[in-house]
Design a protein around this motif. Structure first.
Motif, PDB file in Angstrom:
ATOM      1  N   GLU A 152      38.328  48.802 -11.824  1.00  0.00           N
ATOM      2  CA  GLU A 152      37.367  47.714 -11.602  1.00  0.00           C
ATOM      3  C   GLU A 152      36.583  47.433 -12.878  1.00  0.00           C
ATOM      4  OE1 GLU A 152      35.004  48.929  -8.304  1.00  0.00           O
ATOM      5  OE2 GLU A 152      36.661  48.876  -6.886  1.00  0.00           O
ATOM      6  N   ALA A 153      36.209  48.474 -13.597  1.00  0.00           N
ATOM      7  CA  ALA A 153      35.461  48.291 -14.843  1.00  0.00           C
ATOM      8  C   ALA A 153      36.338  47.603 -15.883  1.00  0.00           C
ATOM      9  CB  ALA A 153      34.965  49.636 -15.371  1.00  0.00           C
ATOM     10  N   ASP A 154      37.625  47.925 -15.904  1.00  0.00           N
ATOM     11  CA  ASP A 154      38.530  47.273 -16.847  1.00  0.00           C
ATOM     12  C   ASP A 154      38.632  45.782 -16.563  1.00  0.00           C
ATOM     13  OD1 ASP A 154      39.096  49.529 -18.245  1.00  0.00           O
ATOM     14  OD2 ASP A 154      41.007  49.964 -17.214  1.00  0.00           O
ATOM     15  N   GLU A 155      38.672  45.430 -15.295  1.00  0.00           N
ATOM     16  CA  GLU A 155      38.758  44.022 -14.939  1.00  0.00           C
ATOM     17  C   GLU A 155      37.488  43.272 -15.345  1.00  0.00           C
ATOM     18  OE1 GLU A 155      39.574  44.005 -10.794  1.00  0.00           O
ATOM     19  OE2 GLU A 155      41.599  44.826 -11.013  1.00  0.00           O
ATOM     20  N   LYS A 156      36.344  43.915 -15.222  1.00  0.00           N
ATOM     21  CA  LYS A 156      35.077  43.267 -15.580  1.00  0.00           C
ATOM     22  C   LYS A 156      34.874  43.231 -17.086  1.00  0.00           C
ATOM     23  CE  LYS A 156      32.745  44.647 -11.319  1.00  0.00           C
ATOM     24  NZ  LYS A 156      31.706  45.499 -10.753  1.00  0.00           N
ATOM     25  N   ASP A 157      35.338  44.258 -17.797  1.00  0.00           N
ATOM     26  CA  ASP A 157      35.094  44.378 -19.231  1.00  0.00           C
ATOM     27  C   ASP A 157      36.209  43.665 -19.998  1.00  0.00           C
ATOM     28  OD1 ASP A 157      33.955  45.112 -21.558  1.00  0.00           O
ATOM     29  OD2 ASP A 157      34.585  47.218 -21.495  1.00  0.00           O
ATOM     30  N   ASP A 158      35.847  42.764 -20.909  1.00  0.00           N
ATOM     31  CA  ASP A 158      36.842  42.001 -21.660  1.00  0.00           C
ATOM     32  C   ASP A 158      37.468  42.821 -22.775  1.00  0.00           C
ATOM     33  OD1 ASP A 158      34.958  38.916 -21.453  1.00  0.00           O
ATOM     34  OD2 ASP A 158      36.419  39.795 -20.083  1.00  0.00           O
ATOM     35  N   SER A 159      36.752  43.754 -23.360  1.00  0.00           N
ATOM     36  CA  SER A 159      37.254  44.502 -24.514  1.00  0.00           C
ATOM     37  C   SER A 159      38.290  45.540 -24.135  1.00  0.00           C
ATOM     38  CB  SER A 159      36.088  45.196 -25.239  1.00  0.00           C
ATOM     39  OG  SER A 159      35.546  46.202 -24.409  1.00  0.00           O
ATOM     40  N   GLY A 160      38.436  45.874 -22.907  1.00  0.00           N
ATOM     41  CA  GLY A 160      39.428  46.837 -22.465  1.00  0.00           C
ATOM     42  C   GLY A 160      38.887  48.251 -22.438  1.00  0.00           C
ATOM     43  N   ALA A 161      37.686  48.470 -22.920  1.00  0.00           N
ATOM     44  CA  ALA A 161      37.103  49.812 -22.897  1.00  0.00           C
ATOM     45  C   ALA A 161      36.465  50.045 -21.541  1.00  0.00           C
ATOM     46  CB  ALA A 161      36.068  49.950 -23.998  1.00  0.00           C
ATOM     47  N   THR A 162      36.590  51.237 -21.027  1.00  0.00           N
ATOM     48  CA  THR A 162      36.025  51.538 -19.718  1.00  0.00           C
ATOM     49  C   THR A 162      34.598  51.992 -19.873  1.00  0.00           C
ATOM     50  OG1 THR A 162      36.779  53.799 -19.818  1.00  0.00           O
ATOM     51  CG2 THR A 162      38.269  52.221 -18.794  1.00  0.00           C
ATOM     52  N   THR A 163      33.773  51.566 -18.931  1.00  0.00           N
ATOM     53  CA  THR A 163      32.374  52.000 -18.945  1.00  0.00           C
ATOM     54  C   THR A 163      32.091  52.662 -17.616  1.00  0.00           C
ATOM     55  OG1 THR A 163      31.689  49.847 -18.116  1.00  0.00           O
ATOM     56  CG2 THR A 163      31.641  50.160 -20.505  1.00  0.00           C
ATOM     57  N   MET A 164      31.477  53.834 -17.681  1.00  0.00           N
ATOM     58  CA  MET A 164      31.149  54.568 -16.482  1.00  0.00           C
ATOM     59  C   MET A 164      29.840  55.285 -16.721  1.00  0.00           C
ATOM     60  SD  MET A 164      34.159  56.681 -14.671  1.00  0.00           S
ATOM     61  CE  MET A 164      33.263  58.176 -14.442  1.00  0.00           C
ATOM     62  N   SER A 165      29.073  55.433 -15.692  1.00  0.00           N
ATOM     63  CA  SER A 165      27.819  56.144 -15.869  1.00  0.00           C
ATOM     64  C   SER A 165      28.104  57.629 -16.007  1.00  0.00           C
ATOM     65  CB  SER A 165      26.888  55.878 -14.676  1.00  0.00           C
ATOM     66  OG  SER A 165      27.485  56.372 -13.497  1.00  0.00           O
ATOM     67  N   ILE A 166      27.468  58.259 -16.967  1.00  0.00           N
ATOM     68  CA  ILE A 166      27.726  59.669 -17.247  1.00  0.00           C
ATOM     69  C   ILE A 166      27.200  60.538 -16.109  1.00  0.00           C
ATOM     70  CG2 ILE A 166      27.165  61.569 -18.813  1.00  0.00           C
ATOM     71  CD1 ILE A 166      27.152  59.508 -21.068  1.00  0.00           C
ATOM     72  N   GLY A 167      26.151  60.144 -15.487  1.00  0.00           N
ATOM     73  CA  GLY A 167      25.539  60.956 -14.445  1.00  0.00           C
ATOM     74  C   GLY A 167      26.134  60.747 -13.074  1.00  0.00           C
ATOM     75  N   SER A 168      27.347  60.201 -12.980  1.00  0.00           N
ATOM     76  CA  SER A 168      27.916  59.948 -11.654  1.00  0.00           C
ATOM     77  C   SER A 168      28.274  61.272 -10.992  1.00  0.00           C
ATOM     78  CB  SER A 168      29.149  59.056 -11.761  1.00  0.00           C
ATOM     79  OG  SER A 168      30.239  59.802 -12.205  1.00  0.00           O
ATOM     80  N   ASP A 169      28.121  61.320  -9.696  1.00  0.00           N
ATOM     81  CA  ASP A 169      28.390  62.535  -8.943  1.00  0.00           C
ATOM     82  C   ASP A 169      29.877  62.712  -8.671  1.00  0.00           C
ATOM     83  OD1 ASP A 169      25.720  63.085  -8.847  1.00  0.00           O
ATOM     84  OD2 ASP A 169      25.404  62.013  -6.953  1.00  0.00           O
ATOM     85  N   LYS A 170      30.657  61.650  -8.834  1.00  0.00           N
ATOM     86  CA  LYS A 170      32.062  61.720  -8.467  1.00  0.00           C
ATOM     87  C   LYS A 170      32.913  62.390  -9.534  1.00  0.00           C
ATOM     88  CE  LYS A 170      31.953  57.783  -5.422  1.00  0.00           C
ATOM     89  NZ  LYS A 170      32.501  56.489  -5.127  1.00  0.00           N
ATOM     90  N   SER A 171      32.511  62.361 -10.794  1.00  0.00           N
ATOM     91  CA  SER A 171      33.344  62.966 -11.833  1.00  0.00           C
ATOM     92  C   SER A 171      32.549  63.974 -12.639  1.00  0.00           C
ATOM     93  CB  SER A 171      33.891  61.890 -12.762  1.00  0.00           C
ATOM     94  OG  SER A 171      32.844  61.340 -13.525  1.00  0.00           O
ATOM     95  N   LEU A 172      33.236  65.011 -13.039  1.00  0.00           N
ATOM     96  CA  LEU A 172      32.593  66.044 -13.837  1.00  0.00           C
ATOM     97  C   LEU A 172      32.696  65.730 -15.326  1.00  0.00           C
ATOM     98  CD1 LEU A 172      33.958  69.151 -11.941  1.00  0.00           C
ATOM     99  CD2 LEU A 172      31.726  68.070 -11.693  1.00  0.00           C
ATOM    100  N   PHE A 173      33.704  65.023 -15.729  1.00  0.00           N
ATOM    101  CA  PHE A 173      33.884  64.654 -17.127  1.00  0.00           C
ATOM    102  C   PHE A 173      34.559  63.294 -17.191  1.00  0.00           C
ATOM    103  CE2 PHE A 173      37.615  66.859 -15.720  1.00  0.00           C
ATOM    104  CZ  PHE A 173      38.656  66.110 -16.243  1.00  0.00           C
ATOM    105  N   ARG A 174      34.588  62.746 -18.407  1.00  0.00           N
ATOM    106  CA  ARG A 174      35.166  61.424 -18.584  1.00  0.00           C
ATOM    107  C   ARG A 174      36.193  61.480 -19.701  1.00  0.00           C
ATOM    108  NH1 ARG A 174      31.481  56.767 -20.773  1.00  0.00           N
ATOM    109  NH2 ARG A 174      33.095  55.705 -21.887  1.00  0.00           N
ATOM    110  N   ASN A 175      37.355  60.976 -19.471  1.00  0.00           N
ATOM    111  CA  ASN A 175      38.410  60.964 -20.470  1.00  0.00           C
ATOM    112  C   ASN A 175      38.197  59.752 -21.377  1.00  0.00           C
ATOM    113  OD1 ASN A 175      40.671  61.110 -21.985  1.00  0.00           O
ATOM    114  ND2 ASN A 175      42.096  61.250 -20.261  1.00  0.00           N
ATOM    115  N   THR A 176      37.946  60.014 -22.637  1.00  0.00           N
ATOM    116  CA  THR A 176      37.654  58.926 -23.586  1.00  0.00           C
ATOM    117  C   THR A 176      38.777  58.754 -24.585  1.00  0.00           C
ATOM    118  OG1 THR A 176      36.494  60.456 -25.048  1.00  0.00           O
ATOM    119  CG2 THR A 176      35.174  59.294 -23.380  1.00  0.00           C
TER     120      THR A 176
END
Length: 173
Positions: A93-117
């Protein structure tokens, strides 16, 4: 003298007979040795075949026991899979909203422990490389343009100097 010759002949014959017996003994030794070597190679081949057969039997006997998984472990696994499935949905969903193709996610989300960058890092590195190449190309174009202007001015100055020399030469005549 005759007796001496007979003694010499007997010595030669006895030496010859001893050499003949030595040759026979050597031949017999070599024959027996070669026979034992043949037996050893046959035994080695049989041992190798036997070793391979035992290895195959051992491998056939190895049976993977099915692992018993408790209900609690199954629930944990399902929760983890669901968690990552949700994360990927949010990234999509973030990819569809973001034009640059980079994913944005809140770091403090409870659903994920880490983020693959990794993807972001690769895209940023490519973008940075393109920008530096573009800047270098622009600088080179400007330098080439300045060099052409310098060459043009130098050529004009040479023409003017040559023209002045020819005028001075014509005046002197």
């Amino acid at each position: 003298m005759r007796k001496e010759k007979l003694d010499a002949l007997q010595g030669i014959l006895s030496a010859f007979l001893e050499e003949d017996s030595l040759l026979n003994i050597c031949k017999e030794i070599v024959e027996r040795w070669s026979e034992t070597q043949n037996v050893v190679t046959k035994v080695k081949k049989e041992d190798e075949v036997q070793a391979i057969a035992t290895l195959i039997e051992k491998q056939a006997q190895i049976v993977v026991k099915p692992r018993m998984v408790s209900e609690e472990e199954k629930q944990r696994k399902a929760a983890l899979l669901a968690q990552y499935a949700d994360v990927t949905d949010e990234e999509d969903e973030a990819d569809e909203k973001d034009d640059s193709g980079a994913t944005t996610m809140s770091i403090g989300s409870d659903k994920s422990l880490f983020r693959n960058t990794n993807v972001e890092d690769v895209l940023n590195a490519r973008k940075l490389e393109r920008d530096t190449l573009r800047d270098e190309s622009q600088r080179k174009k400007e330098q080439d343009k300045l060099q052409r202007e310098r060459d043009k001015l130098a050529k004009q100055e040479r023409k003017e100097k040559e023209k002045k020399r020819t005028q001075r030469g014509e005046r002197k005549r």
